[in-house]
Design an enzyme around this catalytic site. Structure first.
Site, PDB file in Angstrom:
ATOM      1  N   CYS A 104       0.834  -1.199   0.000  1.00 34.37           N
ATOM      2  CA  CYS A 104       0.000   0.000   0.000  1.00 34.37           C
ATOM      3  C   CYS A 104       0.873   1.255   0.000  1.00 34.37           C
ATOM      4  CB  CYS A 104      -0.938   0.078   1.188  1.00 34.37           C
ATOM      5  SG  CYS A 104      -2.063  -1.296   1.317  1.00 34.37           S
ATOM      6  N   LYS A 148      14.874 -15.856  -6.002  1.00 32.03           N
ATOM      7  CA  LYS A 148      14.791 -14.896  -7.106  1.00 32.03           C
ATOM      8  C   LYS A 148      13.974 -15.488  -8.246  1.00 32.03           C
ATOM      9  CE  LYS A 148      15.560 -11.835  -5.691  1.00 32.03           C
ATOM     10  NZ  LYS A 148      15.858 -11.755  -4.322  1.00 32.03           N
ATOM     11  N   HIS A 204      18.381 -37.339   0.699  1.00 28.03           N
ATOM     12  CA  HIS A 204      17.460 -37.680   1.801  1.00 28.03           C
ATOM     13  C   HIS A 204      16.019 -37.327   1.433  1.00 28.03           C
ATOM     14  CE1 HIS A 204      20.756 -38.761   4.363  1.00 28.03           C
ATOM     15  NE2 HIS A 204      21.337 -37.590   4.141  1.00 28.03           N
ATOM     16  N   GLU A 207      10.218 -15.836  -7.345  1.00 30.18           N
ATOM     17  CA  GLU A 207       9.569 -14.530  -7.185  1.00 30.18           C
ATOM     18  C   GLU A 207       9.169 -13.916  -8.519  1.00 30.18           C
ATOM     19  OE1 GLU A 207      11.257 -12.025  -3.387  1.00 30.18           O
ATOM     20  OE2 GLU A 207      12.690 -12.410  -4.972  1.00 30.18           O
ATOM     21  N   LYS A 256       6.962  -5.039  -1.895  1.00 26.97           N
ATOM     22  CA  LYS A 256       8.347  -4.780  -1.485  1.00 26.97           C
ATOM     23  C   LYS A 256       8.425  -4.515   0.017  1.00 26.97           C
ATOM     24  CE  LYS A 256      12.682  -3.134  -2.869  1.00 26.97           C
ATOM     25  NZ  LYS A 256      13.217  -4.496  -2.987  1.00 26.97           N
ATOM     26  N   ASN A 263      -2.837   2.825   5.165  1.00 25.60           N
ATOM     27  CA  ASN A 263      -1.841   1.766   5.004  1.00 25.60           C
ATOM     28  C   ASN A 263      -1.682   1.116   6.377  1.00 25.60           C
ATOM     29  OD1 ASN A 263       0.400   0.181   4.494  1.00 25.60           O
ATOM     30  ND2 ASN A 263       1.831   1.906   4.376  1.00 25.60           N
ATOM     31  N   GLY A 264      -1.748  -0.215   6.434  1.00 25.06           N
ATOM     32  CA  GLY A 264      -1.606  -0.901   7.725  1.00 25.06           C
ATOM     33  C   GLY A 264      -2.778  -1.842   7.931  1.00 25.06           C
ATOM     34  N   TRP A 275      -2.776  -3.036  -1.571  1.00 20.25           N
ATOM     35  CA  TRP A 275      -2.383  -4.450  -1.645  1.00 20.25           C
ATOM     36  C   TRP A 275      -3.356  -5.163  -0.723  1.00 20.25           C
ATOM     37  CZ3 TRP A 275      -0.655  -8.533   1.376  1.00 20.25           C
ATOM     38  CH2 TRP A 275       0.047  -9.549   0.719  1.00 20.25           C
ATOM     39  N   ARG A 279       6.005  -0.724  -3.948  1.00 16.85           N
ATOM     40  CA  ARG A 279       5.601  -1.287  -2.657  1.00 16.85           C
ATOM     41  C   ARG A 279       4.690  -2.508  -2.838  1.00 16.85           C
ATOM     42  NH1 ARG A 279       6.589   2.372   1.395  1.00 16.85           N
ATOM     43  NH2 ARG A 279       4.952   1.580   2.743  1.00 16.85           N
ATOM     44  N   GLU A 295      18.893 -18.063  -2.139  1.00 18.32           N
ATOM     45  CA  GLU A 295      18.586 -16.763  -2.715  1.00 18.32           C
ATOM     46  C   GLU A 295      18.353 -16.897  -4.231  1.00 18.32           C
ATOM     47  OE1 GLU A 295      17.583 -14.088  -1.667  1.00 18.32           O
ATOM     48  OE2 GLU A 295      18.028 -12.597  -3.190  1.00 18.32           O
TER      49      GLU A 295
HETATM   50  C1  G6P Z   1       9.274  -8.722   0.919  1.00 16.97           C
HETATM   51  C2  G6P Z   1      10.047  -8.467  -0.358  1.00 16.97           C
HETATM   52  C3  G6P Z   1      11.367  -9.231  -0.319  1.00 16.97           C
HETATM   53  C4  G6P Z   1      12.145  -8.856   0.930  1.00 16.97           C
HETATM   54  C5  G6P Z   1      11.319  -9.093   2.194  1.00 16.97           C
HETATM   55  C6  G6P Z   1      12.002  -8.531   3.432  1.00 16.97           C
HETATM   56  O1  G6P Z   1       8.820 -10.023   0.947  1.00 16.97           O
HETATM   57  O2  G6P Z   1       9.290  -8.857  -1.479  1.00 16.97           O
HETATM   58  O3  G6P Z   1      12.139  -8.912  -1.465  1.00 16.97           O
HETATM   59  O4  G6P Z   1      13.330  -9.577   0.989  1.00 16.97           O
HETATM   60  O5  G6P Z   1      10.061  -8.432   2.075  1.00 16.97           O
HETATM   61  O6  G6P Z   1      12.067  -7.149   3.300  1.00 16.97           O
HETATM   62  P1  G6P Z   1      13.041  -6.219   4.102  1.00 16.97           P
HETATM   63  O7  G6P Z   1      12.713  -4.840   3.604  1.00 16.97           O
HETATM   64  O8  G6P Z   1      12.727  -6.396   5.547  1.00 16.97           O
HETATM   65  O9  G6P Z   1      14.423  -6.618   3.769  1.00 16.97           O
END
Ligand code: G6P
Length: 614
Positions: free
Chosen positions: A2, A490, A509, A493, A609, A103-104, A77, A27, A486
């Protein structure tokens, strides 16, 4: 998650709101809306999906919009109720005298909704936000003043909120307030703007006020006044921010993600600058306020983070234990907060968060602080909410990251963790000479990162070949288990391909049962460490099950050509420093697969984000 924009002034309100919302898209959102104070009416326009849909709608109703004097806008969102037009913000009270963007999350919205319904309020949406509009409207009936009605309403709320509110009866100002969600006010000349984040403000002004929790502001065209919910007036603290216009431009790249991947060498170079001046001297981190005496006696560290930051934290644990010999735990913030953990006044808690807004990580930090722990925050946003609870803050200085998938913030977090782990080791008395080689090599990392980026064209071709797979397994060992995790994160995502990472030794396993010619195995192979030979054996086992093999390696061993179907080479690097290089091909691989599949690289579906709800 949001985004909010509010504007009052003589410029084009619609333009400012939509441009501001455009800069907040990173965001994460699934609908958008604005409320305009125009011709003594509040006119509301909403659309589901991309902001472009709202803009198109505003274009079709252009003749209805005369000369708005102020307005509030929102990208939503969905949390409570589907992403549809009714649930999109702004929300209004029954008589539409009050209009709100939020927002929240309002945690006690169900109880409030029941009470308000009994009083005759008619709810239109399924959202938690709508209770705020009704509550303020109810209070307004007796108080007759928006700011005071807002204060009276907000003390009845539980949860997190950043709010912008307008009243049909008060055409001179927008009232805004916050608790546990970000909100800033940009101070212009004859105009003021309110937003969730800096990008929405920088085209208008570089003078901002950070609103604090439980403060309410009355924002007029040429003045701002702030008071606490308790009534005490708050002196205005205007901060001049450095304008990062490049950060919110793609600088010629097709996507923000690609631009941000390419920024990594210079970010790391800048971070090293001044930190390792002479490899024979100890690393200085003046931002660490904890006294060296206390740090020397630290016996346990807890690292808390989410998502990509959690992967950085896992590598941080490895480095702290390897370099400083201090035991370190690493845990997802969402797990840490709901269990009986052992944090106490002797604990050093390291919270890692790119945005500094992640609700779970903030809650974890608050809990740890209440238990008396020392809090070190590693963040890309030193002005963010989480830093309020920090005893020390390490700014990873990666610049605003727009793409939802984190890239540059991750390598900047890693570099910061390398520096911190060496710093800790040196404070604890580990001989500085132990780190000469590592420091020397760290200084060469930016150039090696540039070398990796020169192989981009080749990675793009390889990505195209891999884009047809529906499932991918990533494996890694030791410090590169998190690189594999990671890499898999990626890929899922941004391409929506099912990618899962395992410790290479765990393959047999269970996950090995999945393997066949349709399930490639992606590995990280760095010679000079026992994990190299062991991982090769695991790859052989996968090959025997017909899995295609892909590896990111710093080895030049020709024999690998017979085993692997795809080899992505990175420059020679020690095992311990390899994660910061090895992750780049994974970022590029995910990027080009997503781009090839035509996905929305920068704003993948369902993701935000800044995850500002638990
Ligand atoms: C969301 C984003 C990720 C990020 C995570 C933690 O899920 O999509 O890319 O790694 O939040 O965010 P932060 O801002 O706490 O690193």
């Amino acid at each position: 998650m949001c985004g909010i924009v509010g504007y009052i002034g003589n410029s084009d309100v619609v333009d400012i709101l939509t441009n501001g919302l455009n800069t907040l898209k990173y965001r994460g959102y699934d609908s958008a809306g604005v409320a305009l104070f125009d011709e003594n009416k509040i006119k509301i326009y909403k659309a589901v999906g991309k902001l472009e849909n709202l803009k198109a709608k505003l274009e079709t109703v252009k003749s209805e919009i005369k000369n708005p004097s102020m307005g509030i806008g929102h990208i939503r969102w969905a949390t409570h109720g589907k992403a549809n037009e009714v649930n999109a913000h702004p929300h209004t009270s029954t008589s539409s005298d009050i209009v709100v963007v939020h927002n929240g999350i309002i945690e006690n919205f169900k109880e409030l909704r029941e009470e308000l319904t009994k009083k005759g309020c008619v709810f239109k949406s399924e959202t938690d936000t709508e209770v705020v509009a009704h509550l303020v409207s109810e209070e307004y009936k007796t108080i007759g003043n928006l700011k005071d009605a807002v204060k009276k309403a907000l003390v009845q709320l539980r949860g997190a909120y950043a709010l912008c509110i307008m009243s049909i009866n008060e055409p001179e100002h927008i009232v805004c307030a916050r608790k546990n969600a970000p909100l800033i006010i940009g101070i212009g000349e004859g105009e003021n703007v309110i937003a969730s984040d800096i990008p929405a403000i920088i085209s208008l002004t570089s003078n901002i006020i950070y609103l604090n929790d439980e403060e309410v502001a009355v924002v007029k065209k040429d003045s701002v006044s702030i008071e606490k919910f308790s009534g005490e007036s708050v002196p205005l603290k205007i901060v001049k921010i450095a304008i990062e216009t490049d950060a919110i431009s793609k600088m010629g790249y097709k996507h923000y993600m690609l631009k941000e991947i390419h920024e990594q060498p210079s970010i790391v170079r800048n971070l090293l600058n001044g930190r390792i001046v002479d490899i024979n001297s100890p690393i200085e981190l003046p931002e660490i306020k904890m006294s060296k005496d206390v740090l020397q006696n630290i016996s346990k560290i807890q690292i808390i983070a989410c998502g990509t930051s959690l992967h950085a934290g896992q590598i941080g644990k490895y480095l702290i234990e390897d370099f400083a010999g201090v035991s370190a735990e690493v845990e997802s913030a969402s797990e840490y907060i709901y269990r009986k953990n052992t944090t106490d006044k002797n604990s050093l808690v390291i919270a890692i968060s790119q945005s500094g807004e992640t609700a779970d990580t903030i809650t974890a930090v608050k809990q740890a602080k209440e238990k008396g722990a020392y809090i070190l925050v590693i963040t890309n946003r030193p002005d963010s909410n989480i830093t309020r609870y920090a005893d020390s803050v390490l700014n990873v200085n990666a610049g605003i990251e727009v793409s939802v998938a984190a890239t540059k913030s991750y390598t900047a977090q890693l570099l910061t963790l390398y520096l911190f782990a060496i710093y800790l080791a040196e404070v604890k008395g580990v001989d500085v000479s132990n780190f000469l080689e590592i420091k020397r090599e760290l200084l060469s990392i930016p150039t090696k990162m540039e070398e990796v980026l020169t192989t981009e064209g080749d990675i793009e071709k390889k990505a195209e070949k891999l884009s047809g797979f529906k499932n991918v397994v990533y494996i890694g060992r030791g410090v590169n288990l998190s690189t594999a995790m990671e890499g898999a994160l990626k890929l899922k995502e941004i391409s929506y391909i099912n990618a899962n990472a395992y410790p290479a030794g765990e393959l047999k396993h269970g996950p090995i049962a999945l393997l066949d010619e349709n399930m490639p195995v992606v590995s990280v192979l760095i010679p000079g460490h026992i994990s190299y030979d062991k991982t090769i054996s695991n790859c052989e086992e996968a090959k025997a099950r017909n899995a295609k093999l892909i590896t990111v390696t710093s080895s030049n061993d020709e024999k690998l050509n017979n085993l692997f179907d795809v080899i992505i080479r990175i420059p020679e690097v020690s095992n311990v420093l390899s994660p910061i290089l090895a992750v780049i091909p994974f970022q590029l691989l995910a990027y080009y697969i997503s781009n090839f599949l035509g996905k929305d690289v920068d704003q993948p579906r369902n993701l935000a984000k800044s995850v500002t709800v638990e």
